[in-house]
Design an enzyme around this catalytic site. Structure first.
Site, PDB file in Angstrom:
ATOM      1  N   GLU A 179       4.499 -11.166  -5.867  1.00 27.69           N
ATOM      2  CA  GLU A 179       3.422 -11.331  -6.859  1.00 27.69           C
ATOM      3  C   GLU A 179       3.795 -10.843  -8.253  1.00 27.69           C
ATOM      4  OE1 GLU A 179       3.528  -9.293  -4.328  1.00 27.69           O
ATOM      5  OE2 GLU A 179       2.591  -7.362  -4.725  1.00 27.69           O
ATOM      6  N   GLY A 237       0.849  -1.186   0.000  1.00 26.41           N
ATOM      7  CA  GLY A 237       0.000   0.000   0.000  1.00 26.41           C
ATOM      8  C   GLY A 237       0.879   1.228   0.000  1.00 26.41           C
ATOM      9  N   CYS A 294       5.346  -6.140   1.734  1.00 25.95           N
ATOM     10  CA  CYS A 294       5.687  -4.723   1.657  1.00 25.95           C
ATOM     11  C   CYS A 294       5.005  -3.934   2.780  1.00 25.95           C
ATOM     12  CB  CYS A 294       5.373  -4.182   0.263  1.00 25.95           C
ATOM     13  SG  CYS A 294       6.177  -2.608  -0.052  1.00 25.95           S
ATOM     14  N   TYR A 295       4.014  -3.090   2.447  1.00 27.02           N
ATOM     15  CA  TYR A 295       3.328  -2.356   3.533  1.00 27.02           C
ATOM     16  C   TYR A 295       2.781  -3.333   4.571  1.00 27.02           C
ATOM     17  CZ  TYR A 295       0.143   0.852   5.895  1.00 27.02           C
ATOM     18  OH  TYR A 295      -0.505   1.603   6.840  1.00 27.02           O
ATOM     19  N   LYS A 348     -10.008 -13.441 -15.211  1.00 32.06           N
ATOM     20  CA  LYS A 348     -10.144 -13.668 -16.657  1.00 32.06           C
ATOM     21  C   LYS A 348      -9.456 -14.964 -17.108  1.00 32.06           C
ATOM     22  CE  LYS A 348     -11.699 -11.719 -20.465  1.00 32.06           C
ATOM     23  NZ  LYS A 348     -12.935 -10.921 -20.563  1.00 32.06           N
ATOM     24  N   SER A 382     -23.091 -11.736 -25.879  1.00 35.10           N
ATOM     25  CA  SER A 382     -22.477 -10.790 -26.814  1.00 35.10           C
ATOM     26  C   SER A 382     -21.518 -11.490 -27.764  1.00 35.10           C
ATOM     27  CB  SER A 382     -21.715  -9.728 -26.025  1.00 35.10           C
ATOM     28  OG  SER A 382     -20.554 -10.303 -25.440  1.00 35.10           O
ATOM     29  N   GLY A 383     -21.128 -12.716 -27.406  1.00 35.24           N
ATOM     30  CA  GLY A 383     -20.110 -13.385 -28.204  1.00 35.24           C
ATOM     31  C   GLY A 383     -18.721 -13.143 -27.631  1.00 35.24           C
ATOM     32  N   GLY A 384     -18.616 -12.277 -26.629  1.00 33.38           N
ATOM     33  CA  GLY A 384     -17.345 -12.073 -25.929  1.00 33.38           C
ATOM     34  C   GLY A 384     -17.072 -13.260 -25.017  1.00 33.38           C
ATOM     35  N   VAL A 385     -15.873 -13.270 -24.435  1.00 33.37           N
ATOM     36  CA  VAL A 385     -15.451 -14.435 -23.655  1.00 33.37           C
ATOM     37  C   VAL A 385     -16.375 -14.674 -22.454  1.00 33.37           C
ATOM     38  CG1 VAL A 385     -13.545 -15.465 -22.359  1.00 33.37           C
ATOM     39  CG2 VAL A 385     -13.052 -14.024 -24.335  1.00 33.37           C
ATOM     40  N   ASP A 386     -16.644 -13.619 -21.682  1.00 31.40           N
ATOM     41  CA  ASP A 386     -17.360 -13.821 -20.423  1.00 31.40           C
ATOM     42  C   ASP A 386     -18.791 -14.318 -20.640  1.00 31.40           C
ATOM     43  OD1 ASP A 386     -15.021 -12.775 -19.506  1.00 31.40           O
ATOM     44  OD2 ASP A 386     -15.843 -10.817 -18.986  1.00 31.40           O
ATOM     45  N   SER A 387     -19.537 -13.640 -21.514  1.00 27.37           N
ATOM     46  CA  SER A 387     -20.925 -14.077 -21.673  1.00 27.37           C
ATOM     47  C   SER A 387     -20.980 -15.438 -22.371  1.00 27.37           C
ATOM     48  CB  SER A 387     -21.764 -13.029 -22.405  1.00 27.37           C
ATOM     49  OG  SER A 387     -21.348 -12.869 -23.732  1.00 27.37           O
ATOM     50  N   SER A 388     -19.985 -15.738 -23.218  1.00 27.65           N
ATOM     51  CA  SER A 388     -19.981 -17.045 -23.882  1.00 27.65           C
ATOM     52  C   SER A 388     -19.721 -18.169 -22.888  1.00 27.65           C
ATOM     53  CB  SER A 388     -18.913 -17.105 -24.975  1.00 27.65           C
ATOM     54  OG  SER A 388     -19.216 -16.175 -25.983  1.00 27.65           O
ATOM     55  N   HIS A 415       8.009  -7.747  -3.400  1.00 22.15           N
ATOM     56  CA  HIS A 415       6.707  -8.133  -3.975  1.00 22.15           C
ATOM     57  C   HIS A 415       6.810  -9.484  -4.692  1.00 22.15           C
ATOM     58  CE1 HIS A 415       4.445  -4.418  -3.284  1.00 22.15           C
ATOM     59  NE2 HIS A 415       5.619  -3.826  -3.394  1.00 22.15           N
TER      60      HIS A 415
END
Ligand code: XMP
Length: 514
Positions: free
Chosen positions: A171, A55, A82-83, A370, A223-229, A169
């Site tokens: 990550e 942070g 870190c923080y 994602k 929509s044909g996008g990744v998430d809704s598909s 870090h």
């Protein structure tokens, strides 16, 4: 299935989602919560471990984010980064001070390999440092387990109490063995079995959806996008034709995209569901005629989507559930988890729930990042081309055609874009560039073709490298590839006589043109 949970307590650092993603790469489920979350809530979630993030503050100042000592006395392993590391020391009686110089960048860290956290980590390992304050004295009961040339306490631990602090870090990818360290914490110290896998997620989600939906009806805007598909595929596996997907072809999709979506989800596809395709192309072109102002265009496209969807929803009648392809970053970025301010300004389907007659929302991908959504998509049998699709904005080609949108301009940009994508793929570059597309400038200029004078449009090619789409750099594409694309576009796409490559980074440019 009862999931093992690790809690990431967010202290406002920039890498907080990254911490959670890395933990999940160790097959351990984790959720991000603000440091303001009270201890009772944390206890009620029964976490196997807690990670305190970095942070921007100084933990010894009055108003800085903090947490009560009790957190470290729960008997739950805690890792401070870190923080978070400084705060742990500060709260438990160590000392944190401002250093004379900031330690920043890739740094050699010498680690004590007998620490559980550094098991199988090299004795000297490159880590990413970014701090002004430093731990000048560890808290009582803590041992120093790593240092750098400038930093006496790069890591410390009280192994008996399972409390670990690291100044760097783990990550970020610059920390070469960071993933191993996080793995050591969640699997070794916290003792998580690592059961968070996409095949079991798919399986348990199907069960959960069935239980929740019963014999009810579900409606999803596809929509044909990744998430809704992926949401559609998952719901279809769970409840088959109790699901209706409405796919609005607004005429601003990429070339052949409408047909591709239909091939996958339509009656000839592999999924069992009710698929409704609305061919609303002309309706959109009529609405957009004469409109040139970008925000107006966006608004019209968004509103028209709602109207079309509303009409279809009316035909279907009341449904029990409205499904949405919300994913975990949407949840975090809308301020529901973590500490991040509301930064999401793009919404594909804003305001949908207001007008459809439904009882409840169902968001089967709400817990996934994602990359996990993509893995789930592959598990569900969606084709890789769809699962690894680059991002495509909700208003589609509407924001890639500068000025007025017409059917003719859509045809030009679709054809040019298809050529561009084909050539980038042929050059083997499609995985290196995060987003690339052709756009149509509103500029026409004089050219010559054969013996004829032309007065045609200029196409702009855009390609960017980016991690988070908030900032981006123009990608370096070999000149031969650009030349090939240029020559094909000019020869094959009627109405174009010039091709530009956009070198602008973001900022000052945006990725899209409008
Ligand atoms: P900009 O143009 O703002 O785009 O640099 C950043 C990323 O967001 C995508 N984008 C959108 N996505 N609805 C979306 O779902 C939108 O209205 C929208 N506008 C831009 C853009 O493609 C890029 O990936």
């Amino acid at each position: 299935m009862k999931r093992e949970l690790v809690i990431v307590l967010d202290f406002g650092g920039q890498y907080n989602q990254l911490v959670a993603r890395r933990v999940r790469e160790s097959n351990v489920y984790c959720e991000i919560y603000s440091y303001r979350t009270d201890i009772e809530t944390i206890k009620s979630k029964n976490p196997k471990g807690i990670i305190l993030t970095g942070g921007p503050n100084s933990c010894y100042l009055e108003d800085s984010p903090t947490y009560s000592r009790e957190l470290f006395e729960l008997g739950i392993p805690v890792l401070g980064l870190c923080y978070g590391a400084q705060l742990m020391m500060h709260v438990l009686g160590g000392k944190v001070e401002r250093a004379a110089v900031r330690e920043y960048g890739k740094t050699d860290v010498m680690v004590d390999q007998s620490s559980k956290l550094f098991e199988n980590v090299s004795e000297k390992t490159v880590c990413w440092m970014s701090h002004f304050d430093y731990i000048s004295q560890v808290a009582p009961g803590f041992a120093i387990t790593a240092h750098t040339a400038d930093c006496p306490v790069a890591a410390a631990e009280n192994a008996d109490r399972n409390l670990y602090a690291i100044q760097f870090h783990p990550e970020v990818l610059h920390t070469q063995e960071g993933t191993k360290m996080l793995y050591n914490f969640v699997r070794g110290v916290c003792g998580c079995a690592g059961e968070w896998r996409m095949d079991s997620f798919v399986e348990s989600s199907i069960q959960e959806i069935r239980e929740k939906v019963g014999d009810g009806k579900v409606l999803l805007a596809l929509s044909g996008g990744v998430d809704s598909s992926v949401a559609a595929a998952l719901l279809s596996k769970a409840i088959g034709t109790q699901l209706t997907c409405v796919f609005v072809d607004h005429g601003l999709l990429r070339k052949d995209e409408g047909d591709e979506v239909e091939a996958i989800f339509g009656p000839r596809g592999n999924f069992d569901l009710n698929f409704v395709r609305v061919n609303a192309q002309q309706r959109y072109y009529d609405k957009l005629a004469g409109v040139t102002e970008p925000e107006n265009k966006r608004k019209i496209i968004g509103e028209e989507f709602i109207r079309v969807f509303e009409e279809e929803a009316k035909k279907i009648g009341a449904v029990d559930f409205l499904a949405q392809g919300t994913i975990y970053p949407d949840v975090v970025e809308s301020g529901l988890g973590g500490e991040s301010a509301v930064i999401k300004s793009h919404h594909n389907v804003g305001g949908l729930p207001d007008f459809v007659d439904f009882k409840e929302i169902i968001e089967p991908l709400r817990d996934l990042f994602k990359d996990e959504v993509r893995k789930a998509g592959l598990e569900l049998g969606l084709p890789a081309e769809l699962v690894f699709r680059q991002p495509f904005p909700g208003p589609g080609l509407g924001v890639r055609i500068i000025g007025e949108v017409t059917a003719e301009k859509v045809r030009i940009v679709q054809d040019a874009d298809a050529i561009y994508r084909e050539e980038i793929a042929k050059a083997g570059m499609d995985q290196d560039i995060n987003q690339y597309f052709a756009a149509l400038t509103n500029m026409r200029s004089v050219g010559v073709m054969g013996d004829e004078r032309t007065y045609d449009y200029a196409v702009a090619l855009r390609a960017v490298k980016t991690v988070d789409f908030m900032t981006a750099e123009a990608a370096e594409i070999p000149f031969e590839v650009l030349q090939k694309v240029m020559s094909r576009i000019i020869n094959e796409v009627k109405g174009v006589n010039r091709v530009f490559y956009d070198l602008t980074s973001k900022p000052p440019g945006t990725i899209e043109f409008e």
